[in-house]
Each structure stands twice: as structure tokens, then as C-alpha cells.
Design a protein around this motif. Sequence first.
Motif, PDB file in Angstrom:
ATOM      1  N   ARG A 112      22.089   4.789  55.557  1.00  0.00           N
ATOM      2  CA  ARG A 112      20.771   4.740  55.778  1.00  0.00           C
ATOM      3  C   ARG A 112      20.102   4.708  54.524  1.00  0.00           C
ATOM      4  NH1 ARG A 112      22.191   9.364  60.148  1.00  0.00           N
ATOM      5  NH2 ARG A 112      22.974  10.247  57.924  1.00  0.00           N
ATOM      6  N   THR A 113      19.134   3.585  54.420  1.00  0.00           N
ATOM      7  CA  THR A 113      18.648   3.471  53.116  1.00  0.00           C
ATOM      8  C   THR A 113      16.967   3.799  53.086  1.00  0.00           C
ATOM      9  OG1 THR A 113      17.522   1.262  53.745  1.00  0.00           O
ATOM     10  CG2 THR A 113      19.895   1.460  52.923  1.00  0.00           C
ATOM     11  N   MET A 114      16.630   3.978  51.742  1.00  0.00           N
ATOM     12  CA  MET A 114      15.275   4.410  51.443  1.00  0.00           C
ATOM     13  C   MET A 114      14.936   3.475  50.287  1.00  0.00           C
ATOM     14  SD  MET A 114      14.834   8.403  51.704  1.00  0.00           S
ATOM     15  CE  MET A 114      13.201   8.553  51.159  1.00  0.00           C
ATOM     16  N   VAL A 115      13.666   2.940  50.278  1.00  0.00           N
ATOM     17  CA  VAL A 115      13.132   2.294  49.430  1.00  0.00           C
ATOM     18  C   VAL A 115      12.062   3.055  48.720  1.00  0.00           C
ATOM     19  CG1 VAL A 115      12.188   0.096  48.505  1.00  0.00           C
ATOM     20  CG2 VAL A 115      13.609   0.047  50.339  1.00  0.00           C
ATOM     21  N   VAL A 116      12.120   3.375  47.498  1.00  0.00           N
ATOM     22  CA  VAL A 116      11.346   4.297  46.683  1.00  0.00           C
ATOM     23  C   VAL A 116      10.482   3.568  45.942  1.00  0.00           C
ATOM     24  CG1 VAL A 116      11.021   6.238  45.257  1.00  0.00           C
ATOM     25  CG2 VAL A 116      12.929   6.077  46.620  1.00  0.00           C
ATOM     26  N   GLY A 117       9.288   3.219  46.129  1.00  0.00           N
ATOM     27  CA  GLY A 117       7.996   2.971  45.259  1.00  0.00           C
ATOM     28  C   GLY A 117       8.120   1.343  45.489  1.00  0.00           C
ATOM     29  N   TYR A 140       9.494  10.577  38.837  1.00  0.00           N
ATOM     30  CA  TYR A 140       9.025  10.476  40.132  1.00  0.00           C
ATOM     31  C   TYR A 140      10.476  10.192  40.832  1.00  0.00           C
ATOM     32  CZ  TYR A 140       7.125   8.226  44.369  1.00  0.00           C
ATOM     33  OH  TYR A 140       6.837   7.902  45.489  1.00  0.00           O
ATOM     34  N   ILE A 144      12.122  12.505  43.646  1.00  0.00           N
ATOM     35  CA  ILE A 144      12.292  11.914  44.999  1.00  0.00           C
ATOM     36  C   ILE A 144      13.932  12.126  45.594  1.00  0.00           C
ATOM     37  CG2 ILE A 144      12.340   9.730  46.576  1.00  0.00           C
ATOM     38  CD1 ILE A 144       9.709  10.491  46.306  1.00  0.00           C
TER      39      ILE A 144
ATOM     40  N   ARG C  91       8.228  -5.469  54.541  1.00  0.00           N
ATOM     41  CA  ARG C  91       9.739  -5.039  54.936  1.00  0.00           C
ATOM     42  C   ARG C  91      10.081  -5.754  56.204  1.00  0.00           C
ATOM     43  NH1 ARG C  91      14.301  -5.322  54.454  1.00  0.00           N
ATOM     44  NH2 ARG C  91      15.804  -4.054  55.642  1.00  0.00           N
ATOM     45  N   ASP C 155       1.489   7.518  49.221  1.00  0.00           N
ATOM     46  CA  ASP C 155       0.617   8.754  48.809  1.00  0.00           C
ATOM     47  C   ASP C 155      -0.442   8.067  48.000  1.00  0.00           C
ATOM     48  OD1 ASP C 155       1.491   7.943  46.297  1.00  0.00           O
ATOM     49  OD2 ASP C 155       2.712   9.952  45.742  1.00  0.00           O
ATOM     50  N   GLY C 158      -0.405   5.099  45.049  1.00  0.00           N
ATOM     51  CA  GLY C 158       0.108   3.842  45.546  1.00  0.00           C
ATOM     52  C   GLY C 158       1.528   4.090  45.566  1.00  0.00           C
ATOM     53  N   ASP C 159       2.204   5.022  45.458  1.00  0.00           N
ATOM     54  CA  ASP C 159       3.739   4.958  45.711  1.00  0.00           C
ATOM     55  C   ASP C 159       3.926   4.898  46.928  1.00  0.00           C
ATOM     56  OD1 ASP C 159       4.231   5.300  42.754  1.00  0.00           O
ATOM     57  OD2 ASP C 159       3.857   7.511  43.190  1.00  0.00           O
ATOM     58  N   HIS C 160       5.085   4.231  47.448  1.00  0.00           N
ATOM     59  CA  HIS C 160       5.334   4.204  48.934  1.00  0.00           C
ATOM     60  C   HIS C 160       7.039   4.387  48.702  1.00  0.00           C
ATOM     61  CE1 HIS C 160       5.629  -0.303  48.326  1.00  0.00           C
ATOM     62  NE2 HIS C 160       6.604   0.031  48.845  1.00  0.00           N
ATOM     63  N   VAL C 161       7.521   4.983  49.730  1.00  0.00           N
ATOM     64  CA  VAL C 161       8.879   5.131  50.164  1.00  0.00           C
ATOM     65  C   VAL C 161       9.333   4.381  51.267  1.00  0.00           C
ATOM     66  CG1 VAL C 161      10.790   6.500  50.456  1.00  0.00           C
ATOM     67  CG2 VAL C 161       9.362   6.698  48.501  1.00  0.00           C
ATOM     68  N   VAL C 162      10.311   3.439  51.338  1.00  0.00           N
ATOM     69  CA  VAL C 162      10.577   2.819  52.778  1.00  0.00           C
ATOM     70  C   VAL C 162      11.838   3.525  53.221  1.00  0.00           C
ATOM     71  CG1 VAL C 162      11.010   0.910  53.956  1.00  0.00           C
ATOM     72  CG2 VAL C 162       9.725   0.691  51.902  1.00  0.00           C
ATOM     73  N   VAL C 163      11.728   4.169  54.404  1.00  0.00           N
ATOM     74  CA  VAL C 163      13.003   4.691  55.043  1.00  0.00           C
ATOM     75  C   VAL C 163      13.507   4.015  56.236  1.00  0.00           C
ATOM     76  CG1 VAL C 163      13.601   7.082  56.242  1.00  0.00           C
ATOM     77  CG2 VAL C 163      11.676   7.027  54.416  1.00  0.00           C
ATOM     78  N   GLU C 164      14.831   3.827  56.119  1.00  0.00           N
ATOM     79  CA  GLU C 164      15.417   2.886  57.123  1.00  0.00           C
ATOM     80  C   GLU C 164      16.654   3.806  57.583  1.00  0.00           C
ATOM     81  OE1 GLU C 164      16.301  -0.690  55.180  1.00  0.00           O
ATOM     82  OE2 GLU C 164      14.278  -0.936  54.487  1.00  0.00           O
ATOM     83  N   THR C 165      16.855   4.136  58.714  1.00  0.00           N
ATOM     84  CA  THR C 165      17.806   5.115  59.308  1.00  0.00           C
ATOM     85  C   THR C 165      18.155   4.660  60.681  1.00  0.00           C
ATOM     86  OG1 THR C 165      15.879   6.572  60.216  1.00  0.00           O
ATOM     87  CG2 THR C 165      17.151   7.111  58.257  1.00  0.00           C
ATOM     88  N   ASP C 168      18.382   6.385  64.169  1.00  0.00           N
ATOM     89  CA  ASP C 168      18.163   8.028  63.927  1.00  0.00           C
ATOM     90  C   ASP C 168      17.064   8.530  63.516  1.00  0.00           C
ATOM     91  OD1 ASP C 168      18.939  10.593  63.463  1.00  0.00           O
ATOM     92  OD2 ASP C 168      20.507  10.308  62.144  1.00  0.00           O
ATOM     93  N   ARG C 171      17.023  11.969  61.457  1.00  0.00           N
ATOM     94  CA  ARG C 171      17.141  11.565  60.159  1.00  0.00           C
ATOM     95  C   ARG C 171      16.053  11.052  59.496  1.00  0.00           C
ATOM     96  NH1 ARG C 171      21.612  12.885  56.405  1.00  0.00           N
ATOM     97  NH2 ARG C 171      22.464  13.369  58.483  1.00  0.00           N
ATOM     98  N   PHE C 175      14.127  12.797  56.221  1.00  0.00           N
ATOM     99  CA  PHE C 175      13.921  11.963  54.829  1.00  0.00           C
ATOM    100  C   PHE C 175      12.317  12.027  54.649  1.00  0.00           C
ATOM    101  CE2 PHE C 175      17.737   8.995  54.209  1.00  0.00           C
ATOM    102  CZ  PHE C 175      18.514   9.733  54.156  1.00  0.00           C
ATOM    103  N   VAL C 179      10.306  13.556  51.287  1.00  0.00           N
ATOM    104  CA  VAL C 179       9.419  12.720  50.512  1.00  0.00           C
ATOM    105  C   VAL C 179       7.964  13.161  50.627  1.00  0.00           C
ATOM    106  CG1 VAL C 179       8.641  10.597  50.001  1.00  0.00           C
ATOM    107  CG2 VAL C 179      11.148  10.710  50.711  1.00  0.00           C
TER     108      VAL C 179
END
Lengths: 319, 512, 378, 513
Positions: A112-117, A140, A144, C91, C155, C158-165, C168, C171, C175, C179
Amino acid sequence: MDPLTATAHGQAVALGIAGAADGPLSEQLPSGAEFPAAVERLASLGVDAQAVVPLEVGGFNGLAAVAAAAQLSLPVLDADLSGRALPWLDQFSPAYSGVSMLPAVLVDAHGRTMVVGGATHAAAVPDTTAEAGSAADGRYLEEIVRAVVRATGGWVVVSFSVGTLSEVADVVVPHVLLRASRWGRVLAAAQSLSGLQPYLDAEGGRVLGDGHVSAIHRPGVDGGRTGWFTVSASGPLLRVDMQNEFLAVAIDGSMACTTPAVIGVLDARTFLPLRADQIRLAADVVVIALPPSLPRRRDAYVERTGPASFGLDFEAVLP
Amino acid sequence: MTTLAELLHPPFWRERAQVLGAGGSAAPARVTVSRVRLVIAGGREDLEGGDLLVVFGTTDQHWWWDALVRRVRDSGAAGVMVCSAHEAQAGGSAAALARRLGVAMVMLEGSQQDLLEFAAQARVHLQAPRLRDADILTALQAAQGEQRPESMRPVLDQFSALIGADVWLGVENGPLLAHTEGVVTVPQEALARFDPGAALTAKDEYLYVRQPFRVGKQRYLLGARLPADSPAEAVRQAGRVVALGSVYAARWYAELQLAGQVLGSARNAVLDQAFAGTAPASSLEQRAADLGLPLTGWHLAFFLAPADPVPGLGDVLEDALQIVRATTVLLPRDGGWAGWVQFSSAPSAARLQEVVRDLRAVYRKTARGIEISMGVGRAGEGVDHLRQALAEARDAAQLAATKAAGRRFVRADGLGATRLLLSWTESAPFLPRAMGLLEPLDDLGAEYRRTLLAYLDSSLSTAQAAKVLGTHRNTVRMRIDRIREVLGVDLASRDERLALHLALRATEHRPS
Amino acid sequence: MTRILTVEDIDDIAIGAGILGTGGGGDPLIGRLLVQKAIRDGLTVTVVHPDEVPDEACVIASAMMGAPTVVVEKLPAGEEALNSLRALETRIGKTADFIIPMEIGGLNSMIPLLAAAQAGIPVVDGDGMGRAFPELQMETFGVYGVPGSPLVVSDANGDHVVVETGDDNVRMESFARAVTIRMGGAAYIAEYPMSGADVKRTAVAGTLGLAQSFGAAVREANQAHSDPIAAIASVVQDSIYGYAHVIATGKVTDVQRQVVDGFSSGTLKIAVFGAEDELVIDFRNENIIARMVDPAGHSEVVGVVPDLICVLDSDSGEAITTESTRYGQRVTVLGISTPEIMRTPEALKVWGPRCFGLDHDWTPLEQLAAPKQAAPAP
Amino acid sequence: MRIGIDVGGTNTDSVLMEGDTVLAGTKAPTTDDISTGIVNSLDGLKAERDFDPGDIEAVMIGTTHFVNAFVEARRLVKVAALRLGLPATASLPPMVDWPQRLVEATGGRSYLAHGGHEFDGREISPLDPDEIKRIAADMRTNGVEAVAVSSVFSPVNDEFEVRAAEILAEELGPAVSISLSSRIGRTGLLGRENAAIANAALSAMAQTVVGGFERSLADYGITAPLFLSQNDGTLMGADYARQYPISTFSSGPTNSMRGAAVLSGLEDCAVVDVGGTTSDIGILVNKFPREANTEVEIGGVRTNFRMPDVYSIGIGGGSLVSAEAAVGPRSVGYRLTTEALVFGGATLTASDIAVAAGMAEMGDPSRVAHLDKDFVTAAVQRIADDVAEGVDRMRTSSDPLPVVAVGGGSILLPDRLPGLGEMVRPDNFAVANAIGAAIAQIGGEIDQVFTVAPGTRDDVVAEAREAAVDRAVEAGADRDTVRIVDFDEVPLPYLPGNATRIRCKAVGDLKGV
């Protein structure tokens, strides 16, 4: 690939694993697909990976990156981002080289992946110099990654671009991989301490001492990787402070060598290096020191990785 | 001079002490001790040959123990002593290192308190060649008693009884801290530094026999005052008593100092009692003096407020305060460090300025490394003044905190909003005007100035002003009427009141 | 039936969303101010019914994640939800045609309206919860097979996190929550990218309109000095929820709260007027179960999650959150039955009483009421 | 002896008190210049009981002047709101929810800058002194007269507000007053910020009004210190009042309640203040009014600083009575003395019912003789039920609680309230506000996050209590009389190290009075 002469197109991608280093990792082995998945995901963010650089040459991560490079059919840079092994991402060289670690891709044991920022963190900081921005990004990302590792209870692969290959020499700590392999060969072939001496002399290193481990103090955190031990024989008394990595050696109470210098504790019989958690009472060991591999920003490097960054109240001493 | 073996000879210590690194050159019998020093774990004092270091407390920098052993060896110091409570820290590599380097390291089974006890006894022992008289030893036992006395005063009485003369205790070049009944003052020359052993005949026709001793950075003197024509034997006897007594006093003060926070809170508690005026003044003053708080005389209060808590700041400040050429007191209070400079009599304006300049230097020195602000209150006499002055100093420090870094030093010479105007009153054009404004008062006498100031200070309350001045309310009213007439001012007008107030303040410490 | 919302409509929706929040979901106040400011600044909030969404359209769910109490202090920078939407579009390589609220109850009724207004696209009249629930995987979209990820958390920086699960969603929740806490306890998400066909199949339809009707009914009843709660109940009868009844009217006699596992948990006691009984409501962010206890101590379940247990101010008809409940308040507890789409076996597996640690099976509200009350009231 | 003065919108009431004993009490109309009204009122007092101005030990003034000025948007200065929180919070700039006329009256200038904290104490972004200086320069250019500074989560950490204020003070000089939100409100950025802005807007007026108070007293020969009463029933010095005029906003109901309490000799009770249009119900705990924990709207501006919890119901002396014997909420208000039946008017009011029921004597009883007895009983019952319900609503437990009735309309209330028991009706209640002001005490409060290591809770609590006592003493309270009146401990589950927020309030009598 030599980072100092790299001229190819495309970018270098840092690869490594963050999280509880050996426990979960030895139980929950990487499937092997994580590194390619991370690089592929970075590609979707516009990173044209043409070489791999390990996060740190020390420990598992050095080899993992080499293996990943082979898997990806990419060259591996003879360099890393720490010159040794370091516990926190914000100690790594991009954090003080004006290079953002964002976006970063994290991949967990289940793929499972996450892309940060994406956006740089620098926007949030009034001081918008590249250095301040990259330091903020590093902190940061570190936070994370820690949060995610806590949530998953294991480890994650961390990968990010360290910039184009033509400029990578400004960011990385060069020539650590070949140095590691050279020392690997030397140590594997070593029969005696005197046999090592010429190689140490060549690099400005030295044997700090040898003897048996006469005392070990481990407060019981981190699976015994934090604390200190002493080495004594007929000669001087050595004291080695450790925190996952070996951080400082005092000879007869005088500080002789500290991080970021490379401190090696070798099995006196085989001359193979020992990890902090492998130190046992009464074991015969040799303690050696090598000057650190230095990046171009050497002052920042020593400041970020010196004793103070580990909470030790003394100045750095390099061989 | 003695040996470690000698010091550890009494059964109580012998049974509890384990000397590591003994054998070879570090055998207790071969270790010469010339001085017993108390050090706090983690510290970096310079060592001297013959020092036996008694280490208190712990540090999370475990390597420090190794470094200490090394320093002991390099300096030729006698050895290190630590209580078993901290053996885990010191007992590992440092003990091995001590063994290797032949440094004597004594592990004492017991508590921190036992260490103190040992240090005191060891110091007595170091003085032993000079102690001959069994009576003195007996008196010492009696003075020690079951419990540590709250004040040095009864101990001095014991000593005094032994030699039939008055005994006193003071800070070197500073004030008297305690004394027996007969002594009122001790001439400054008797409080000056000197070579131990020498007696001094002062101008007041008394003979002073003195023994200096040191606790931490502070130097003290214990002395006896004898009639100038005393026989030689009496002088010798007095010398022995003060030598012995100084050991006891040193231990007494060391305990206070080592109790760090305990001392701080004890001082604060005494100070609060003094401020509240609840305890009888005389006994309180003695207790305060025992704690190193000279409440009598004149004071110039100051307050240091660090922006963030800084560990070990107290030591830094104590150190910086050495600049001030006068007796200073420093104690943690109200989230910062309160203190004052003590004067035995009213200081001249020039002297005050000098001290303020010193304080400013203290600030500058401290502010180089630490974000801190400093306020200085007004000079004045007595405990009541001190309370107010400390509060003012704190206010001033708060005000100072609003200034730019490096300029956070404010002298409070007033209250409330007037404070803001005070920098103006110090300006060149203001003074002549202020003096001019108040000139008509000069004919009436100083009483009138004080009355007006008190009246304005108390927000125009005759009752309060009367209390402050110790006069009757009607007197105040009468004087105020007279002032109003002479100055031709309207005290109902805020502006006129303010002008007067500022003028009074501005000329307060200048000869009128 | 495309509608453009006015500032006044937003007031109504906020009131209705409070009611559908069933004690949780957070105060919609800040969200309401945000949307109303956007409208005053010239942006448009357009609402369409799910039936009007083309099957091939791209629809993305939007919401705030974390603690609503943080939002009250740390107001958003403004475009967090939009940034999440944009990052998610990048994405998946598609542009969103519509936004759908993830959760209609509480503050989250408003965030999607803001994102949609900023993006210039319509909002679908529906959501994935039909009320408020505490966790991200408790959504009809996921229950009926739409994967929640990729999910983007943004947030104020302007930061962002992409979650790919993958599929699931549990999960994904863990995640994203990790964050979110790093981002200061409140962050803005875009998730569940889906097609128009998916929306028609999986969304709880018409909930935005329902919230607005609730709000309008309450407002009009207050103006006419008539019973606002009866007005709410009659709105329910014309909706897909279909059934509502007053469980009890009484006075709050006790509230106990504690924070357990990051949830605000506790118990609320109400002395029922005209009876010796006491109504006891357990909450875990939202109200999850109501029991009627008679003087002999015998207790009987009178409403249980996922049915809606709404604690309303008896006079004004407005919702009272568990946070703002106080001794002495006159309250009416209104039970609203959950719509058909939320009571299938697969749905109850995700938000049935046992998912909240209750040792009960779900019994529909109308069934619980049946012996006592023959007909829906009032 | 001390003097309590209540400067209301219509009347200026004064009392002369010794301890809890009222020596004299008068009413005089409030004048435009305030001073004349105060002097007139003092004259009245003196006429009733002669005193030497020099014997007065303290003067306490309660006033609704500031809240009225704010609501009516009178005499407000040009304010700038500076909020620290960028990049967060930009979506809703300061004063976003203010009514237009108040925005105009205050100049409506607002700035956003970097700063602020997260809920767990981390920084959102560092404070940038240069940014603050640029803003200060712009404020100067625009003639800003007062500044309100707010920072995200400043109730948890006020560091940035304090530092920004330092810089502003340095740049703008002492003439510009600065209000910090963390000193005024609690968590809830908009509400806290609004309170700070309102406070800043009143800063100039605070200077003149408080100065006016001082002048009137000085003119009268009274040299005793002046205090103003605050929302929570404690006193503040004149200097503090100049800085925090908003602290007087709710002192009216507070003084009324506390005055009632001292008159009735009760410490814990409910107070019902029946006026012409409404009845205000409050609860006194330990002689102090319970505080509201919700946001309070003032003049259409939502604020969240500490206010007494007051519940109003639409029943008063002038309430209209319908044909169904329903009472209120509509009312003839101040026209009672012309419109009520007993005063020759044509409207049936609650006062008429009271006269008809024989509960009060006023006007012409014969004009209500025709009312049906059952109808009157029903209306009286209705009033009693509604008030009883209101009191019950405000109670925090079902324990018995005495009820004190004050105000001109309290004649409407029966001697017993259903379910609550006997009603206490103190004398002198017409000047209850002034009495409330005169008996106000000096308070000290701490509101701080403590780290509680295991096993040290008791020490921490003791430390907090001591700190509150010390602050009260510092503010001028007599240590022997100081006691803790409010203690609130909230564990903060998100923060590391068992952080606990402790709020503790101590009050005591004014020293020397």
C-alpha cells in the motif's frame, strides 16, 4: 556510477526502509516488489529515475538499495545521503542541501502506498531560503513517516528524488559504496590487526584499541541498541557510546572519536563488523575509527550528525 | 594534609566505603588529600592536586564519569567519591577506568546525606592538627546536637562560651551574617581577605581572630572578637575554636547550598514570612541571615526573567553577579531570579549609579547567551521596602521583556503607567525643570518632599501616606495643604499630579 | 432539479445537518460561515439529484477528517478541500464532474459545498453515511464495493498526502488518521473517486435536501410558534428514511463524558416527563443506543445505531450535540429510522451495533416502537 | 466604609456600606457626562447619612457603559485585528461574522500573519518579526488607534501573541493600546478574537470613562482607591479596567445577583431578577455567579469570554396576558405605568394580575376587580410554573436550592415556587446592583497547562491553588480571607506527558478595607 562525474539525464532516486529496523523487518520480509513499486509511483509524479542512491550505506539500507537498483536495471550511485547510518530522515543530506525530500513515496509491507507532499513545505515558513525549506520538508517527512510506522506497526519503504544526476554531487555523500566494498574485502581477508594497519593508514584511520568487552550498560530500550560498553585488555580502557549506531569512543576517559566519523567494532577473530545489538560481554573486539566520508557541505554535515544531534554534550572529534 | 586511608578510618566509613582502583598507587594509604570538594554531577570545575571530589547527584551524560576520572588523573587530584545510589552510573566504565588509571574511587554505601556527613567529617579531620582541646570537640558535638540547628546563632553561642569572648560570622568583604550578643559591628578590615592564622587589632581596640572558609563560590569568615589586651593563650584558644568552628560552619552552609532547591524555597519562605510580617522580626532576621539573606540595611532589588527556563541558570547568574562589587543575593522566585544588592548604610547616588552600572553589565553578560530580561527596582531601607522593590523589579523585568533583544534592561523608578514616562525623566532637559518645579519645597524641609511623594505613591490616600511616613493622618493633610499652597498646584488634576510625581522621582536620589 | 443554494438555504442545511449528526459530527457553524462567505464572494453552490448525474461522470467525495473542535480554533486556510480534490484528480487522471458529501451529519455537510463552489462544479444531493459516523470506512460507497482510495489528505500549509490502500478501507482510515494527527488534528480529504453509476447505486440519496427541509421546517415552525419536532417528523415521512417517532420528552439529569481511544464516549440520562422512566443514551461521538429504564431497573432498548437517535431542544427543535448537553435542558429525543440502503446485511457489518462495541443486534426503530405505538407519530 | 456605585443606563445607584451592612442607599438619574450623575448620587448618599470623604476606604463602580457603547457602536476607535495563524485560518478573516455597522464603526481593518500553534503545541509556522513590523507600518499609515492580537490555540500557548504585541508596541508606541485574545477568551478562535477586538475598540473610551470616574471622586474629595467590578463578581483596579474594559460587559447581572445574595445571606442560590419585560435567572455558587460555557452574542458579535450564565424568560411586570391566561413574551415594557389597567391604561399586564390576586398593591385595584378569579389564578400559576421551570433548567443537580427574587417585577412571584419551595425576598433590592459592586472581592486566577507526572497530581493541584491565591494577594486581597472558589481540571488527552489544564480562581476581601 560516480556521482561527481554523473552527467546522464534524469534524476537520482533515494531508496531505503524506515521504521523499527530489525524486529519487524526480520519477521515481515520485504516482498521485493516494494522498491520497484515506489520508483514506479515516483515516475507517475514526474520523477525520471535514472539512478538509485541508498538513504544510508550503513546496515540493511546500503544493500537494499543496491538490490533494488539491480531489480530496476538502474545504475546505483556510489554515494548515500548519510555517509554512515543515521536514525532520522532530517539528518540526511537533502535536509541541509536545499533539496526537498517531497514528494516522497512510502510503501508498506502490503504494497500500500502513500504519497507525501508535493507542495513544498517552505511556503509555510517565513524564512523561504531553500535550506530552510528543505530542512522543514525533512522534518515534516520524518514526522509523517513516524506516524505511519506507528500506525502500521512495522516499516515502510521511503523513496524520493534527490534531484537531477548532473547536480547530485552537491547533495550526496560520495564514494561510500565502493569504500564499503573495499573495506568488506579488506576485513574479509584480514588475518591480523597488523594486516589491517596499512589500509587504515591509507585513509587516515586508526585502531582505537582492542581487548574484551568488559562491561555493557543497556538501559533496556530499543532492544539493547542504546547504551555503552567498555573494552579493556592490558592497554588503554575504551568506552563506546551507542544509540543504534556507535557514536563515540573515549580512550581512558578522553574523547578520541565521535560521530560522524565511522566507528567500527570488529570481531577480533574474524575481523567482521559487529552491530550494536551484537555486542556481548567478554567478546574479543577491535575498535577502529575511520574519517567520515564527507559531502560538499561538510560543516552542515558535521553539525547535523555530530554528538549534539544525539543529545551528547560534547564536541565532535574526528580522526 | 592527610591520606584517604585516614579519612576512611572511622569504622562507620570503613564499613561502608569500597575503594575501587585501590592497589598500586591508588592504595588509600598512599592517596594524599589536601582538600575535600563537593561537586555536582555533570559540572566542569577545574581540579587541583590533592582534591578529593565528593560527587552529588546524577547526570544523563554517562560519559561524564569517565571524563571526570580522566581529569582527576590529569590534575593529580586525590580521587572521587560517590554514593552507591549512583553507583550504576559511575560503577561501570568509570570504575574500570579508575582502576586502570590508578585513580582512587570510593563507593559509599549510603545516601547523599551520608556523603555530606563524610565531607564535613573529612574537613574536620583535615583541620585536626590544629584541634587539640578536648573541650572544643565536646562543644562541637554539643553544637551539632541531634538535629541540624535552624540557625548558626546558637552554635556561635556555644563557641563563645568556650572562649569567653564574642564570636561572629560574616561574608568575606561583605556583611555580618550572625554574631553573639556583644558584637554589633565588625570593622570592614576584619572582614577583608587575609592570611589564615593572623590576628588583627582593629581601630576599635579589639583583637580579631579569624578563619576563612569557602562553600561553593562564596567565601566566609568565622571570627572571635577579644579585648585587645587578651593573653596569648586566650588568643590561641580562640584560634582553635574558630578553626574548628569554621569546619562546622562550612558544613552547615554546604548543606544549605547543596540542598539547592530546598534552600531556594527556604529562602523564599523566610522572605515571604518577612514580607508578610507575621513572624517576630528579630528571629526572622537571624534566620534570614543564616540563609544568606541580609534583610537589614539598604537594598537595591533586581529581577531576572529568562524567556524560557534555562537549566543551571542560577550558576550562570551567580557567576555573572561577581561583577557587582557589593553583597548580592540571588534566589529563584516567581519563575525568574530575584535578588538584591545589600548596603549596610544608605548608599550615595554615585554609589547607586555604580551598582546599577554593574547590574547592567551583569545583564549584558548574561544576555549574550540567554534570552533574558532584567528589571531593577528602587533603592530603599528595610524589609517593607524590599518587598515592594522586588515587585517593582519584577514589573520592570516584565516591561523590559517587551523590548528588543539586548535592550531588555529596565530600571523601575515608579509605578503603573508612570513607568513608561520615566525614561523621559532621565533626559537632560527634564532635570532642571523638575528641580525648578520642586524648588519651593526646599524651604520646607525634606519631610515635605517625602510626604508629597508618599501621598502621591498611595494614590492620594492620606491614611496610607500617614502609615508609610509613620505620622498622623492630620499631619499629612496639613503638610499637603501647605505644599499645595507653596507650589500652587492643583492635586486634583491628574496632569499636575503626574508632573509632580515624575519630578519627585527624578530628583529623588540627587541632593536637593 | 438543479438548484442553486442561497445564503439562507445554507442556514437551513446547517440546522438540518446538526439534527442528522445525532449528537456528533461537530458544530456546522464554521462550515456554514465558510460556505456563506464563498457565496457572498460570488461563488455558486449548485446541487443536483443523483438521478441527474450521468453514469460515466466522475464523482469525488469530500470531507473534513479529525476533530471538529480543532477546526473551531484552527480555521482552514480556505482551499484545503479543493487542494485534496485537485491532487486526487491528478492521481486518477480524471477531472471531477461532481462532488458528493461523505457525511451529511454536522460540519461535514458544509465542507463539500465549499469545495464544490471553489471548483465550480455541482454537489450531488446525497452522501455516504446518511447521518454522522466516526470512521472513514463507514460509508455506503465502500459497503457497496467502491474503494475509498486513492485518498488525499491536505492541510493548511498546502501539504498533501496521497493514500493508496487498494480496497482496504480500514487500513486507509488508519493511514489517513495518522497523517491527520500530524497535520494538526484536522485535515481535509478527497476520496472514493467513482462514477455516476456508482453514485446512483451506493449513495444515500437526497440527504442534503433532507437536511435543508429539516432546517426549513424548524425555522418555519419557530416563526409560527408551532411544534418544530412534529414538523421534522413529518419531513421524515416524505423521505427515504420514512419513519420517525418521539422516543421521549424530558429533562437532562446527568451527562458523563470521557475520552476513550480518541472518541468522546459517555452516557446521557433523561428524566422522562409524565412517567417514572429514565431514558439512558450511550454515545461514542454520536448517540449509539437509547434504553428506557423503569423505576424497577428494568431496561429496554428503544433505539440503536444505525437508526438515528436525535436529541433536540424541546423548544427550538435544534440539535443538541453531546458536547453541549447540560443538566436541566428540556429535550425531545426523536428516533429516525435508517433508510433501506443502510440496513442491508453488508451495511450492518460495517456499522451495526457490534461495530460500536455493543452486545446487541440491530432491531429497526419501527419494530421497537411497535408494541407501544401503533402508528408513526405525530 | 466603602461606596458601591452602579452606573446604569438610566440610574446611578449608590450605597454606603460597612462590612455587609448597608448604611445608606440612593438612586439618581445617570447623566450624559456620568460625573454629574455620580456626584448627585453621592450627594443623595450624604444626605441620607453624612460621611467624611476621607473615611472612605474604597469605591467600587459597576457599569454597563462599555457594553452599551459597544452594542450601540458609539465612541469606538479605529481597530486593527492581527491574527497569527497563516497559512491556516485565511478562509475566515477577522470580523467576518460582524454586523456591518460595527465593522464600519471600528474601521474593520484586519491582518493575517504567520504564527499560531497546533492543538498539541507544535508551531503552525514560526512568527516572522519582519512581517509584524511591515503590518505595524501599515497600521501606522492607516491611523490605527488600537490593536487586537489573536493567535491559533493561544489559550494553550500565548507565546506568539505576547511576542507580536512586543513588536507592535515597539513600532507603534504607547499611544496604541494592544489587546491579546488569550487574556480575554478561551478556545474558539473567532469568539476569542471578537472579544479582543471589542476590547480594543473600547480602549480610548476606557481611558476617558475611567478617568471620569476618578475625577468625579477626586472632586468629591474621595481619595480612596477606585475599583471596577467585573463579569465574574471580582474587582479590578482602575489601571486594569483601562486595559480590559470588556471585563465589565456582564457586571450588571453579576452585581445584581451578588447583591441579592448578600441581602439574603445566602451563598448558593438561584436568583430571579424580574424586570419589566424579562426575568433573568442566574445561579450563585459560593456567592459567585456560575459562568456560561457557551458563546455569548453581544450586539450581534459572537464572543466567548467568561460571562455569567443567565437564562432569560419573557415574563416581566409589563408582560401582556392573553385571553387564555398565557403571560408574555410580549410586553408593554417601560410604558407599564401608563398602559397597565391599574394605572388607568387599557392593557392587561402581569402586574394587573398580581394586583388582582392580592399579591401587590399599586395603582387602582378597583380597575382589576372585574377579572375572573379562576382566570387570575390560572395566570398566576402560569407565571409561577414558567419561572420554576426556568430555575430548574439552570440547576445543575436536583438538590434543593433556595430561590431569591429581586427586581421591580418580583411582586409577580408567589411565596412558593412549585417543586422549589420558599422564595426569599430581601429588602433593599432596588439598589442590589450597587451593593453587588460594593461587596465585590479581589480575585486571582490561573489557567495553565501543567504536566502531571505520575504520583504528583496532589502537588500540582496544590501548586495551582497556591498560585491562584498568590495572584489574588498580589492583586490586593487580604491573604487571610482568600479562598478558592472555582477549580476545574481538564486532562488534555492529545498532549504528551499527562498534560492537564487547570483553571483555579481564588478570591478574598480587599486588604485594609
